[in-house]
Design a protein around this motif. Structure first.
Motif, short mmCIF file in Angstrom:
data_model
loop_
_atom_site.label_atom_id
_atom_site.label_comp_id
_atom_site.label_asym_id
_atom_site.label_seq_id
_atom_site.Cartn_x
_atom_site.Cartn_y
_atom_site.Cartn_z
N ASN A 94 -5.74 1.25 8.05
CA ASN A 94 -6.03 0.55 6.80
C ASN A 94 -7.29 1.12 6.15
O ASN A 94 -8.21 0.41 5.77
CB ASN A 94 -6.19 -0.94 7.03
CG ASN A 94 -5.76 -1.75 5.82
OD1 ASN A 94 -4.94 -1.31 5.02
ND2 ASN A 94 -6.32 -2.94 5.66
N ILE A 135 -8.61 4.45 3.46
CA ILE A 135 -8.35 5.58 2.57
C ILE A 135 -9.61 6.41 2.49
O ILE A 135 -10.72 5.89 2.30
CB ILE A 135 -7.94 5.10 1.16
CG1 ILE A 135 -6.57 4.41 1.23
CG2 ILE A 135 -7.90 6.26 0.18
CD1 ILE A 135 -6.11 3.84 -0.09
N GLU A 167 -6.13 2.48 -5.33
CA GLU A 167 -5.15 2.48 -4.25
C GLU A 167 -5.61 1.60 -3.09
O GLU A 167 -4.81 0.87 -2.49
CB GLU A 167 -4.92 3.91 -3.76
CG GLU A 167 -3.89 4.07 -2.67
CD GLU A 167 -2.46 3.89 -3.14
OE1 GLU A 167 -1.56 3.77 -2.28
OE2 GLU A 167 -2.23 3.88 -4.37
N LEU A 215 -4.94 -1.96 -3.96
CA LEU A 215 -3.51 -2.27 -3.83
C LEU A 215 -3.14 -2.50 -2.37
O LEU A 215 -2.33 -3.37 -2.06
CB LEU A 215 -2.67 -1.11 -4.39
CG LEU A 215 -2.52 -1.02 -5.91
CD1 LEU A 215 -1.84 0.29 -6.29
CD2 LEU A 215 -1.75 -2.20 -6.45
N ARG A 216 -3.73 -1.72 -1.48
CA ARG A 216 -3.38 -1.80 -0.06
C ARG A 216 -4.22 -2.82 0.70
O ARG A 216 -3.92 -3.12 1.86
CB ARG A 216 -3.60 -0.42 0.60
CG ARG A 216 -2.67 0.67 0.12
CD ARG A 216 -3.10 2.02 0.68
NE ARG A 216 -2.18 3.10 0.34
CZ ARG A 216 -1.56 3.85 1.25
NH1 ARG A 216 -1.76 3.64 2.53
NH2 ARG A 216 -0.75 4.81 0.87
N ALA A 259 -7.25 -2.08 1.61
CA ALA A 259 -7.81 -1.16 2.60
C ALA A 259 -9.27 -0.89 2.32
O ALA A 259 -9.78 -1.13 1.22
CB ALA A 259 -7.03 0.16 2.59
N ASP A 312 -5.20 6.44 6.53
CA ASP A 312 -3.79 6.34 6.16
C ASP A 312 -3.46 7.26 5.00
O ASP A 312 -2.30 7.60 4.79
CB ASP A 312 -3.46 4.90 5.77
CG ASP A 312 -3.71 3.92 6.89
OD1 ASP A 312 -3.33 4.22 8.03
OD2 ASP A 312 -4.32 2.87 6.63
N GLU A 328 7.06 2.10 -0.03
CA GLU A 328 5.88 1.25 0.07
C GLU A 328 5.02 1.34 -1.19
O GLU A 328 4.52 0.34 -1.70
CB GLU A 328 5.05 1.63 1.30
CG GLU A 328 5.71 1.23 2.62
CD GLU A 328 4.97 1.77 3.82
OE1 GLU A 328 3.89 2.38 3.62
OE2 GLU A 328 5.45 1.60 4.95
N GLU A 329 4.86 2.58 -1.70
CA GLU A 329 4.05 2.76 -2.91
C GLU A 329 4.69 2.07 -4.11
O GLU A 329 4.01 1.43 -4.91
CB GLU A 329 3.85 4.25 -3.19
CG GLU A 329 2.93 4.96 -2.21
CD GLU A 329 1.50 4.46 -2.30
OE1 GLU A 329 1.05 4.13 -3.42
OE2 GLU A 329 0.83 4.39 -1.26
N ARG A 381 4.47 -1.90 -3.68
CA ARG A 381 3.16 -2.50 -3.93
C ARG A 381 2.76 -2.42 -5.39
O ARG A 381 1.96 -3.21 -5.87
CB ARG A 381 2.08 -1.89 -3.02
CG ARG A 381 1.79 -0.43 -3.22
CD ARG A 381 0.53 -0.03 -2.43
NE ARG A 381 0.64 -0.35 -1.02
CZ ARG A 381 0.93 0.52 -0.06
NH1 ARG A 381 1.17 1.80 -0.37
NH2 ARG A 381 0.99 0.16 1.20
N ARG A 382 3.34 -1.45 -6.12
CA ARG A 382 3.08 -1.35 -7.56
C ARG A 382 4.06 -2.16 -8.38
O ARG A 382 3.90 -2.28 -9.60
CB ARG A 382 3.17 0.12 -8.00
CG ARG A 382 1.99 0.98 -7.58
CD ARG A 382 2.26 2.45 -7.89
NE ARG A 382 1.06 3.26 -7.76
CZ ARG A 382 0.53 3.67 -6.62
NH1 ARG A 382 1.14 3.34 -5.49
NH2 ARG A 382 -0.57 4.40 -6.60
#
Length: 292
Positions: free
Chosen positions: A3, A5, A25, A28-29, A31, A101, A174-175, A178-179
């Motif tokens: 988790n 970036i 990003e 969004l995650r 992270a 990740d 997944e991308e 989440r968007r």
């Protein structure tokens, strides 16, 4: 998954745009974000332009100022910084990516038509890591990353049906999920040379082969559509050079996803020609995912 970036900074506008994209990003995650600057002394020759302050201080300021800027826009993000010197930048970034990740790097923009040039550090780093790498260019030399004006662009995935696409499907789905945006899956193909005259003799040959490829692609996508039932998937099997078909579909995309064979030949890893073309000519951020 860690988790986390990681984004590489080099003081360029593309690096700043990459940091901004990576922060979005990370939000969004949910992270954490790590800012890394690798001071590669070997890349600076004796005639390199002098900086207004010693390099160690400049690098420290770059990390601190970037962190402060990102926290102003993303106050809840957990952002850490790390600087190194005396090591090859690509090795440092690849090592950092092993703990993350996603690794995010900037690329020098050449404009909306020409796309962008992937620098030597990014080109050297990508084959060194199995972690997905996102390449982000700046818009007209500014600090902002590219993206659809309305923020509603799709995620575009280019696939080769002869390869194991599971890691690509997992990342792209997944991308897109989440968007909350559509996923466009593109497979470009051409008739084998032995069939080059067949469409003139029997126009149904190309259609029959295309139908077979569409059936194969739909079969590969079915488990992912079941896993992500809200995801709108547009599967396209199109005749033509794959890179051109992916780039055509990627106009206005939120993210373009392509693959790289996870091979370690004696002379080092390599990036395939289709991925190489997309990396250099896409105007949207491009994610490169290593796969078997």
């Amino acid at each position: 998954m860690s988790n986390l970036i990681t984004v590489g900074l080099d003081g360029s506008s593309a690096g700043s745009a990459a940091a901004g994209w990576a922060a979005n990003e990370a939000e969004l995650r949910g992270a954490a974000l790590e800012l890394v600057h690798a001071e590669d002394w070997a890349q600076y020759g004796p005639f390199a332009a002098p900086l207004p302050e010693p390099r160690p201080q400049w690098a420290e300021d770059l990390l601190a100022l970037t962190r402060d800027r990102l926290l102003r826009d993303h106050g809840t993000l957990d952002i850490s910084t790390r600087g190194t010197s005396g090591l090859t930048a690509s090795k440092v970034l690849a090592s950092s990516a092993a703990e993350a990740d996603l690794l995010v790097l900037g690329s020098r923009g050449l404009g909306a038509v020409a796309g962008f040039v992937v620098g030597s550090t990014a080109s050297a780093t990508i084959p060194e890591t199995e972690t997905p790498v996102a390449l982000v260019r700046s818009v007209d030399g500014q600090d902002q990353p590219p993206g659809p004006a309305d923020g509603a662009g799709p995620v575009v995935l280019g696939v080769d049906l002869r390869s194991n696409c599971d890691r690509l499907f997992a990342f792209a789905c997944e991308e897109a999920d989440r968007r909350a945006c559509p996923l466009v899956v593109v497979h470009g193909w051409s008739l084998p040379p032995v069939f080059s005259y067949a469409p003139h003799l029997d126009p149904g040959v190309a259609r029959e082969m295309a139908d077979g490829l569409e059936t194969t692609l739909r079969g590969l996508l079915r488990p992912w559509e079941q896993k992500y039932p809200r995801l709108a998937v547009d599967a396209r099997v199109v005749i033509g050079q794959p890179a051109i078909q992916i780039l055509d579909a990627a106009s206005g995309a939120a993210l373009v996803v392509v693959g790289r064979r996870n091979r370690r030949p004696a002379l080092g890893g390599r990036i395939g020609p289709i991925t190489h073309a997309v990396m250099h000519h896409a105007t949207s951020p491009v994610a490169i995912v290593a796969h078997d």
